[in-house]
Design an enzyme around this catalytic site. Structure first.
Site, mmCIF file in Angstrom:
data_model
loop_
_atom_site.group_PDB
_atom_site.id
_atom_site.type_symbol
_atom_site.label_atom_id
_atom_site.label_comp_id
_atom_site.label_asym_id
_atom_site.label_seq_id
_atom_site.Cartn_x
_atom_site.Cartn_y
_atom_site.Cartn_z
ATOM 1 C CD GLU A 1 0.224 -9.773 -23.164
ATOM 2 O OE1 GLU A 1 1.067 -9.144 -22.490
ATOM 3 O OE2 GLU A 1 -0.973 -9.827 -22.842
ATOM 4 C CG ASP B 1 4.091 -10.766 -20.524
ATOM 5 O OD1 ASP B 1 4.947 -11.278 -19.775
ATOM 6 O OD2 ASP B 1 3.010 -10.321 -20.114
ATOM 7 C CG HIS C 1 -2.193 -0.580 1.043
ATOM 8 N ND1 HIS C 1 -3.107 -0.018 0.197
ATOM 9 C CD2 HIS C 1 -2.778 -1.675 1.545
ATOM 10 C CE1 HIS C 1 -4.200 -0.743 0.195
ATOM 11 N NE2 HIS C 1 -4.026 -1.766 0.997
ATOM 12 C CB CYS D 1 1.217 -0.630 -24.926
ATOM 13 S SG CYS D 1 0.766 -2.328 -24.600
#
Lengths: 543, 86
Positions: free
Chosen positions: A431, A455, A188, A502
């Site tokens: 990917e 990937d 967090h 991307c």
């Protein structure tokens, strides 16, 4: 000078004095009392104070880190008002004639143990929430104020770890940077620091805190994850230069704002931005990206304590579309598994998670989950120019299942009388080598391709992204990868689809010329890379 | 008193958020509500932590008992809530 190394979660340099974060000791003593009514009245006023504090934290979190992250504090408030929790405290005070602090501590232990004993990992984690609210109540009873950065000047806050409520409570104006001994990049604290735009290095190890005292000079390099304690002259100069360079680069690039992404001989390309949350839109606009080429929707799930509802997702997507005011926004559907794990999904541990149950495989196996996300996305499509893309595709049948689900959701929304854009562009990630190789079959099914080079590299070169020992074997410019991208580009264009990239490779300016020559239509990069990429495009000649 | 059962359809079951909202709803009525999961003692419908502690999952059947002046309205509201959210 000592150097510690951790994980940089926000790339910027900060130089300043340390402020060691200390908590109120929560050690509670059992004291016999003679006036239970007095202890009960202390509980009531402590509870009122704790609720007020939580309400303020909740408000602050809503403003700074968004609804999904803030909700935990709303649940904390409800837990604090829980009848059984309060009855337990009252009955311990009355039957044992003990002080209020002790009654809270015992109650906290009992309830935390109940959660810790449950089978479900999500419910086990609720034990920490019980302790968090109980510690706050005890601090209110002992008249303690919340620990925070001391002094009025800006400091670098150093702690073993910070609870979400502690991170949010810090006065942003007085925090130069965070350094924590524990914590992971998905904790967090890391997520909140990133969203609050505060340089942070986490997980530097306990040794860092052992000799540290308030006021020691520190340099935090969020780019590299290095923390220098009491830095020497030479390091200080070097880091000051780095700061100046960051500032100068920023200045230079600002001059490129508003300019076209066009080569010297007139070739245009779209440069979009990758984001992981609603809070990054400011950076997208500040860096003048033409749209969002990758919105990683899994962060809605990672930052939440529970499955985000359709309404919550709809609100987030709608906010992004509205703030982008008609510019393209491409949302990638849930991509978890492998290096991104979420407790409440209850996924099994896998020997080989990169080749495992992840992304679209989870969505097609758990259609309800997928349906909720697609409903939220289509409902948001009425508010801007949305594109939806599916990750980890390897076959035509997976794409067809995704399209069928989209059709079903459209029919449902029509029946419900809810507005949506039926022409929302649908695309897939390229990917896996499989997707690239059969891209001639996949292209007719979709409007666009987006190449996920991280990937694609991992699967093509058989190199696990998480294994640092393989780094010498990972050649991101490997011809096999470039050939797969080119093949996908040709097949996309033959079938009237467009293609973007991307992954991290999109930001690699040494490949921009290659990508332009392949006919890539769009490059999507982290917001800080948009302007450097524009600079590169504007310096090239393609024909 | 009205009693009825409901089988959880939602894949995540009664987690923190739905439990919190259910308790809020029940507190809005005068009637006393208890919720029972098979094999466990019934818990009060206003007891958030105990309700979470039941660990109600998808496929579990829970029994509601609603008793009080506005039991008809309360039961109807609970059924609506369960169907819409769980």
């Amino acid at each position: 000078m000592n150097v510690f190394h951790g994980k940089g979660v926000y790339g910027a340099v900060a130089i300043g004095r340390a402020s060691v974060f200390s908590r109120q000791s929560t050690e509670v003593r059992r004291i016999r009392i003679t006036d239970p009514a007095y202890e009960l009245s202390r509980i009531e006023s402590a509870k009122a104070q704790a609720l007020e504090e939580l309400s303020a934290i909740h408000e602050k979190a809503l403003r700074e880190v968004g609804e999904a992250n803030a909700e935990i504090f709303g649940i904390h408030m409800m837990m604090l008002e829980d009848d059984d929790y309060n009855d337990s405290i009252r009955s311990i005070i009355e039957t044992q004639s003990v002080n209020a602090e002790y009654a809270v501590a015992v109650t906290s232990d009992n309830f935390a143990e109940m959660f810790a004993a449950m089978e479900d990992a999500y419910m086990q984690a609720r034990a920490a929430d019980v302790r968090d609210i109980s510690n706050r109540l005890i601090a209110c009873l002992t008249g303690g104020t919340e620990a925070a950065a001391q002094g009025t000047d800006k400091r670098i806050v150093c702690a073993d770890d910070l609870a979400p409520s502690e991170t949010v409570s810090l006065d942003k104006e007085r925090v130069l940077a965070f350094v924590t001994a524990a914590g992971s990049a998905n904790s967090h604290t890391a997520i909140l620091a990133r969203n609050m735009n505060i340089p942070a290095v986490i997980g530097v190890g306990q040794a860092f805190l052992e000799q540290l005292s308030d006021g020691v000079l520190l340099i935090v390099d969020g780019h590299t994850g290095d923390v220098y304690v009491d830095p020497d002259e030479e390091t200080q100069q070097r880091m000051e230069q780095k700061m100046a360079e960051d500032a100068r680069k920023k200045q230079l690039l600002q001059e490129l704002r508003g300019k076209d992404n066009v080569t010297l001989d007139g070739r245009h390309i779209h440069i979009f931005a990758n984001i992981s949350g609603v809070d990054s839109i400011g950076a997208v606009l500040a860096n003048d990206a033409g749209g969002i080429g990758l919105f990683r929707s899994e962060f809605l799930y990672l930052e939440s304590e529970d499955y985000p509802t359709e309404e919550e997702q709809f609100t987030a997507y709608r906010k992004v579309l509205e703030r982008m005011a008609g510019r393209k926004v491409i949302v990638r559907t849930l991509d978890i598994g492998a290096d991104k794990q979420i407790g409440y999904f209850g996924l099994d541990k896998e020997d080989n998670p990169a080749l495992g149950f992840r992304a679209i495989r989870i969505c097609l196996t758990r259609p309800e989950l997928f349906r909720t996300q697609l409903r939220a996305l289509y409902r948001a499509s009425a508010y801007g120019d949305l594109g939806i893309m599916f990750p980890m595709i390897t076959s035509e049948s997976e794409v067809q299942q995704c399209l069928a689900m989209c059709k079903q959701v459209q029919n449902e929304l029509q029946a419900d009388g809810l507005p949506f854009d039926p022409d929302t562009e649908l695309g897939i990630m390229i990917e896996t080598p499989a997707a690239a190789v059969i891209s001639d079959r996949l292209a007719p099914l979709v409007d666009f391709f987006s190449v996920g080079t991280n990937d694609l590299t991992q699967y093509t070169l058989a190199c696990d992204r998480q294994n640092p020992r393989l780094e010498p074997f990972v050649d991101t410019h490997h011809e096999a990868i470039l050939r797969l991208i080119e093949m996908a580009a040709q097949n996309a264009h033959k079938n009237g689809a467009w293609i973007g990239i991307c992954g991290e490779l999109a930001a690699d300016v040494t490949l921009t010329e290659t990508f332009l020559r392949m006919g890539i239509d769009e490059l999507s990069v982290s917001p800080p890379f948009v302007l450097p990429l524009r600079e590169q495009v504007r310096s090239l000649r393609i024909e | 008193m009205k009693t009825f059962t409901y089988t959880i359809q939602d894949e995540i079951g009664i987690h923190a958020r739905p439990a919190g909202n259910l308790v809020k709803l029940i507190k809005g009525f005068e009637s006393a509500v208890t919720i029972e999961k098979e094999g466990k003692p019934p818990v009060s419908g206003t007891a958030l932590m105990k309700l979470m502690g039941l660990g109600v999952k998808c496929g579990d059947t829970v029994k509601f008992s609603v008793d009080g002046a506005d039991e008809e309205a309360a039961a109807a509201a609970i059924v609506d809530f369960m169907q819409a959210n769980l």
